[in-house]
Design a protein around this motif. Structure first.
Motif, PDB file in Angstrom:
ATOM      1  N   LEU A   6       7.759  -0.915   6.439  1.00 31.84           N
ATOM      2  CA  LEU A   6       6.424  -0.590   6.922  1.00 31.84           C
ATOM      3  C   LEU A   6       6.303   0.920   7.169  1.00 31.84           C
ATOM      4  O   LEU A   6       5.290   1.535   6.838  1.00 31.84           O
ATOM      5  CB  LEU A   6       6.148  -1.380   8.209  1.00 31.84           C
ATOM      6  CG  LEU A   6       4.705  -1.716   8.560  1.00 31.84           C
ATOM      7  CD1 LEU A   6       3.931  -2.262   7.381  1.00 31.84           C
ATOM      8  CD2 LEU A   6       4.693  -2.725   9.707  1.00 31.84           C
ATOM      9  N   ILE A  19       1.044   2.883  -1.923  1.00 30.30           N
ATOM     10  CA  ILE A  19       1.971   2.083  -1.132  1.00 30.30           C
ATOM     11  C   ILE A  19       2.852   1.314  -2.097  1.00 30.30           C
ATOM     12  O   ILE A  19       2.342   0.733  -3.051  1.00 30.30           O
ATOM     13  CB  ILE A  19       1.197   1.093  -0.238  1.00 30.30           C
ATOM     14  CG1 ILE A  19       0.271   1.858   0.701  1.00 30.30           C
ATOM     15  CG2 ILE A  19       2.150   0.202   0.542  1.00 30.30           C
ATOM     16  CD1 ILE A  19      -0.745   0.960   1.377  1.00 30.30           C
ATOM     17  N   PRO A  20       4.182   1.309  -1.885  1.00 24.69           N
ATOM     18  CA  PRO A  20       5.038   0.543  -2.791  1.00 24.69           C
ATOM     19  C   PRO A  20       4.564  -0.909  -2.866  1.00 24.69           C
ATOM     20  O   PRO A  20       4.148  -1.491  -1.857  1.00 24.69           O
ATOM     21  CB  PRO A  20       6.424   0.633  -2.125  1.00 24.69           C
ATOM     22  CG  PRO A  20       6.357   1.846  -1.258  1.00 24.69           C
ATOM     23  CD  PRO A  20       4.934   1.967  -0.824  1.00 24.69           C
ATOM     24  N   GLY A  21       4.608  -1.480  -4.081  1.00 24.62           N
ATOM     25  CA  GLY A  21       4.123  -2.848  -4.290  1.00 24.62           C
ATOM     26  C   GLY A  21       4.979  -3.863  -3.550  1.00 24.62           C
ATOM     27  O   GLY A  21       5.977  -3.515  -2.918  1.00 24.62           O
ATOM     28  N   GLY A  22       4.581  -5.094  -3.648  1.00 23.36           N
ATOM     29  CA  GLY A  22       5.346  -6.148  -2.972  1.00 23.36           C
ATOM     30  C   GLY A  22       4.496  -6.847  -1.945  1.00 23.36           C
ATOM     31  O   GLY A  22       3.480  -6.324  -1.504  1.00 23.36           O
ATOM     32  N   SER A  23       4.918  -8.029  -1.596  1.00 23.91           N
ATOM     33  CA  SER A  23       4.122  -8.854  -0.692  1.00 23.91           C
ATOM     34  C   SER A  23       4.108  -8.288   0.719  1.00 23.91           C
ATOM     35  O   SER A  23       5.109  -7.798   1.217  1.00 23.91           O
ATOM     36  CB  SER A  23       4.695 -10.261  -0.640  1.00 23.91           C
ATOM     37  OG  SER A  23       4.378 -10.926  -1.805  1.00 23.91           O
ATOM     38  N   LEU A  24       2.962  -8.373   1.323  1.00 21.62           N
ATOM     39  CA  LEU A  24       2.807  -8.052   2.740  1.00 21.62           C
ATOM     40  C   LEU A  24       2.299  -9.309   3.417  1.00 21.62           C
ATOM     41  O   LEU A  24       1.620 -10.118   2.788  1.00 21.62           O
ATOM     42  CB  LEU A  24       1.763  -6.949   2.940  1.00 21.62           C
ATOM     43  CG  LEU A  24       1.935  -5.618   2.236  1.00 21.62           C
ATOM     44  CD1 LEU A  24       0.707  -4.761   2.456  1.00 21.62           C
ATOM     45  CD2 LEU A  24       3.169  -4.911   2.771  1.00 21.62           C
ATOM     46  N   ASP A  25       2.626  -9.484   4.688  1.00 22.53           N
ATOM     47  CA  ASP A  25       1.907 -10.543   5.383  1.00 22.53           C
ATOM     48  C   ASP A  25       0.587  -9.964   5.895  1.00 22.53           C
ATOM     49  O   ASP A  25       0.357  -8.750   5.819  1.00 22.53           O
ATOM     50  CB  ASP A  25       2.765 -11.196   6.484  1.00 22.53           C
ATOM     51  CG  ASP A  25       3.114 -10.241   7.609  1.00 22.53           C
ATOM     52  OD1 ASP A  25       2.307  -9.329   7.881  1.00 22.53           O
ATOM     53  OD2 ASP A  25       4.184 -10.411   8.224  1.00 22.53           O
ATOM     54  N   ASP A  26      -0.294 -10.827   6.352  1.00 27.44           N
ATOM     55  CA  ASP A  26      -1.633 -10.369   6.709  1.00 27.44           C
ATOM     56  C   ASP A  26      -1.597  -9.328   7.825  1.00 27.44           C
ATOM     57  O   ASP A  26      -2.384  -8.382   7.843  1.00 27.44           O
ATOM     58  CB  ASP A  26      -2.512 -11.549   7.128  1.00 27.44           C
ATOM     59  CG  ASP A  26      -3.115 -12.253   5.907  1.00 27.44           C
ATOM     60  OD1 ASP A  26      -2.927 -11.732   4.793  1.00 27.44           O
ATOM     61  OD2 ASP A  26      -3.751 -13.301   6.086  1.00 27.44           O
ATOM     62  N   ASP A  27      -0.656  -9.502   8.739  1.00 25.01           N
ATOM     63  CA  ASP A  27      -0.520  -8.567   9.850  1.00 25.01           C
ATOM     64  C   ASP A  27      -0.190  -7.160   9.334  1.00 25.01           C
ATOM     65  O   ASP A  27      -0.829  -6.172   9.716  1.00 25.01           O
ATOM     66  CB  ASP A  27       0.597  -9.087  10.782  1.00 25.01           C
ATOM     67  CG  ASP A  27       0.776  -8.207  12.006  1.00 25.01           C
ATOM     68  OD1 ASP A  27      -0.258  -7.845  12.612  1.00 25.01           O
ATOM     69  OD2 ASP A  27       1.926  -7.888  12.353  1.00 25.01           O
ATOM     70  N   ALA A  29      -0.638  -6.038   6.267  1.00 28.62           N
ATOM     71  CA  ALA A  29      -1.726  -5.533   5.427  1.00 28.62           C
ATOM     72  C   ALA A  29      -2.850  -4.951   6.283  1.00 28.62           C
ATOM     73  O   ALA A  29      -3.388  -3.883   5.968  1.00 28.62           O
ATOM     74  CB  ALA A  29      -2.265  -6.649   4.542  1.00 28.62           C
ATOM     75  N   THR A  30      -3.186  -5.634   7.362  1.00 28.83           N
ATOM     76  CA  THR A  30      -4.287  -5.122   8.183  1.00 28.83           C
ATOM     77  C   THR A  30      -3.878  -3.827   8.883  1.00 28.83           C
ATOM     78  O   THR A  30      -4.705  -2.940   9.081  1.00 28.83           O
ATOM     79  CB  THR A  30      -4.750  -6.146   9.236  1.00 28.83           C
ATOM     80  OG1 THR A  30      -3.632  -6.535  10.027  1.00 28.83           O
ATOM     81  CG2 THR A  30      -5.373  -7.364   8.593  1.00 28.83           C
ATOM     82  N   LEU A  32      -1.914  -1.525   7.575  1.00 29.09           N
ATOM     83  CA  LEU A  32      -2.038  -0.470   6.563  1.00 29.09           C
ATOM     84  C   LEU A  32      -3.506  -0.192   6.245  1.00 29.09           C
ATOM     85  O   LEU A  32      -3.892   0.952   5.972  1.00 29.09           O
ATOM     86  CB  LEU A  32      -1.270  -0.863   5.300  1.00 29.09           C
ATOM     87  CG  LEU A  32       0.254  -0.899   5.491  1.00 29.09           C
ATOM     88  CD1 LEU A  32       0.956  -1.481   4.271  1.00 29.09           C
ATOM     89  CD2 LEU A  32       0.795   0.504   5.793  1.00 29.09           C
TER      90      LEU A  32
ATOM     91  N   ARG B  92      -2.125  -6.614  -5.495  1.00 28.36           N
ATOM     92  CA  ARG B  92      -0.997  -5.733  -5.250  1.00 28.36           C
ATOM     93  C   ARG B  92      -0.069  -6.281  -4.182  1.00 28.36           C
ATOM     94  O   ARG B  92       1.152  -6.189  -4.290  1.00 28.36           O
ATOM     95  CB  ARG B  92      -1.515  -4.337  -4.841  1.00 28.36           C
ATOM     96  CG  ARG B  92      -0.443  -3.299  -4.552  1.00 28.36           C
ATOM     97  CD  ARG B  92       0.232  -2.780  -5.816  1.00 28.36           C
ATOM     98  NE  ARG B  92      -0.708  -2.062  -6.661  1.00 28.36           N
ATOM     99  CZ  ARG B  92      -1.024  -0.774  -6.474  1.00 28.36           C
ATOM    100  NH1 ARG B  92      -0.492  -0.100  -5.490  1.00 28.36           N
ATOM    101  NH2 ARG B  92      -1.870  -0.190  -7.287  1.00 28.36           N
ATOM    102  N   HIS B  93      -0.649  -6.845  -3.136  1.00 25.61           N
ATOM    103  CA  HIS B  93       0.185  -7.215  -1.989  1.00 25.61           C
ATOM    104  C   HIS B  93       0.031  -8.667  -1.541  1.00 25.61           C
ATOM    105  O   HIS B  93       0.637  -9.067  -0.557  1.00 25.61           O
ATOM    106  CB  HIS B  93      -0.137  -6.298  -0.800  1.00 25.61           C
ATOM    107  CG  HIS B  93       0.107  -4.852  -1.094  1.00 25.61           C
ATOM    108  ND1 HIS B  93       1.368  -4.338  -1.317  1.00 25.61           N
ATOM    109  CD2 HIS B  93      -0.748  -3.814  -1.239  1.00 25.61           C
ATOM    110  CE1 HIS B  93       1.279  -3.024  -1.565  1.00 25.61           C
ATOM    111  NE2 HIS B  93       0.002  -2.692  -1.530  1.00 25.61           N
ATOM    112  N   THR B  95      -2.486 -10.189  -0.158  1.00 25.84           N
ATOM    113  CA  THR B  95      -3.112 -10.340   1.163  1.00 25.84           C
ATOM    114  C   THR B  95      -4.629 -10.235   1.066  1.00 25.84           C
ATOM    115  O   THR B  95      -5.174  -9.874   0.034  1.00 25.84           O
ATOM    116  CB  THR B  95      -2.635  -9.240   2.136  1.00 25.84           C
ATOM    117  OG1 THR B  95      -3.010  -7.982   1.572  1.00 25.84           O
ATOM    118  CG2 THR B  95      -1.146  -9.289   2.322  1.00 25.84           C
TER     119      THR B  95
END
Lengths: 216, 176
Positions: A6, A19-27, A29-30, A32, B92-93, B95
């Protein structure tokens, strides 16, 4: 994403990098996205580069209108059907409209004003460079259309709710600014969204280079 | 305004809004700055903001060429921008968008940035003092971790922890 990742994402944003790719959780993502809102509110930030503005304009200019036209069409079914058989959605749409409205006439009749006056509205010379010319007299707004050398004239008032149509940039159809409705150059409605009458034809004649229309 | 934003396809015609010869490129240049700022504030960096802005205008080009009236076009552009930004975050993510469910506020004025600044100011104003300070130093003024630590009289480690907590709280305020 760990706090370390993060922090990396935050550092990337602060360096104005992706931002480097890859999954984020919603928390995450919000968080960022909140950072992005803050970055975007800097008074000196977020002006587009002039080079970007110019190059995007060039890209848009190069885009053929015919491919953009699919944005006028609604209904995934039509697009899917077009994709399945490998033809343009507009062709399928024509068939769909004709099939669903078999009684629809080929023309919207002729507009013949009782006290009409033959009025010059354009010239054959002008039609050679711009095959669809819109004109407005006191009470009539219409198009003069040159299609493979055949000159016609039709009303420019959409038969849905009366907005004034414009010619598409590639002069292949007439576009309503109000409801994504288009008409062919023969005045017939192109889309299945609304069941509309065709555009009325206008009486016209050619005198030398002049194109005259019977209007009031 | 919220009603307009939610139903962009049903707007009325603005008299005189339809020019005879549509100069769509002039319309594009009139709006590209505001759309870019709107996008930048939701993706946070130049490269992505440029990509997303380009997609917005590619999607909106037929509307530009058809010569939609100004307010109608603004509503359409921001609605399209929101959809495209949501696509970006999802693709991308994986979300959703922070304020995805909320209507896009589009006013008659040309200054979208004004609304956004007010929103950012509102959020900053309700945060605890140290949260507000670390966000201002890091994200508005571009201080490094070390510089922020010096300015706030604390350690770099504390700044790192504090900035994430402050972002999490700010995100809740933006979403709320």
């Amino acid at each position: 994403m760990s706090d370390k990742q993060l922090h990396k994402a935050v550092d990337a944003m602060l360096a104005d990098k992706r931002i480097p790719g890859g999954s984020l959780d919603d928390d995450e993502a919000t968080m960022l996205q909140a950072a992005a809102r803050l970055r975007g509110s800097r008074p000196d930030a977020a002006q587009p580069r002039p080079d970007f503005v110019d190059s995007l304009a060039r890209r848009l200019r190069r885009r053929p209108v015919s491919t953009s036209r699919r944005y006028f069409l609604r209904g995934a079914g039509i697009a899917a059907a077009a994709a399945a058989v490998g033809v343009g959605a507009d062709r399928i749409l024509d068939a769909t409209v004709l099939a669903s409205h078999p009684t629809q006439g080929a023309t919207g009749g002729m507009l013949s004003p009782d006290s009409g006056v033959w009025t010059k509205v354009t010239t054959l010379t002008a039609l050679r460079t711009t095959p669809v010319v819109r004109f407005a007299t006191g009470s009539v707004t219409g198009f003069v259309i040159s299609n493979r050398g055949v000159v016609t004239a039709i009303s420019a008032v959409c038969t849905h709710q009366g907005c004034i149509l414009s010619a598409a940039a590639d002069s292949t159809e007439l576009v309503c600014p109000c409801h994504d409705q288009t008409f062919g150059l023969d005045g017939r409605p192109n889309s299945g969204d609304y069941y509309l009458q065709p555009l009325p034809a206008l009486q016209h004649r050619v005198d030398g280079d002049d194109v005259l229309v019977l209007v009031v | 305004m919220a009603t307009d934003a939610q139903r962009p396809e049903r707007l009325e015609v603005v008299p005189g809004g339809i020019a005879a010869g549509i100069d769509w490129e002039a319309v594009y240049r009139e709006h590209v700055g505001a759309v870019y700022r709107f996008v930048y504030s939701r993706v946070g960096n130049r490269a992505d903001a440029e990509d997303v802005t380009a997609t917005v205008f590619e999607r909106a080009l037929p509307r530009l060429q058809a010569g939609a009236a100004t307010l109608q076009l603004r509503v359409y552009l921001y609605t399209t921008a929101r959809t495209t930004i949501a696509d970006f975050w999802r693709d991308r993510h994986g979300t959703t968008l922070l304020d995805e469910g909320r209507p896009v506020a589009v006013v008659g004025s040309d200054d979208e940035s004004e609304d956004r600044d007010q929103e950012v100011e509102r959020v900053l104003s309700v945060l605890p003092g140290n949260y507000r300070e670390v966000l201002e130093l890091r994200f508005l003024r571009g201080y490094s971790i070390k510089e922020a630590a010096q300015a706030m009289g604390t350690s770099a480690g504390n700044i790192k922890v504090l900035q994430l907590r402050a972002l999490r709280r700010a995100a809740q305020e933006f979403a709320g």
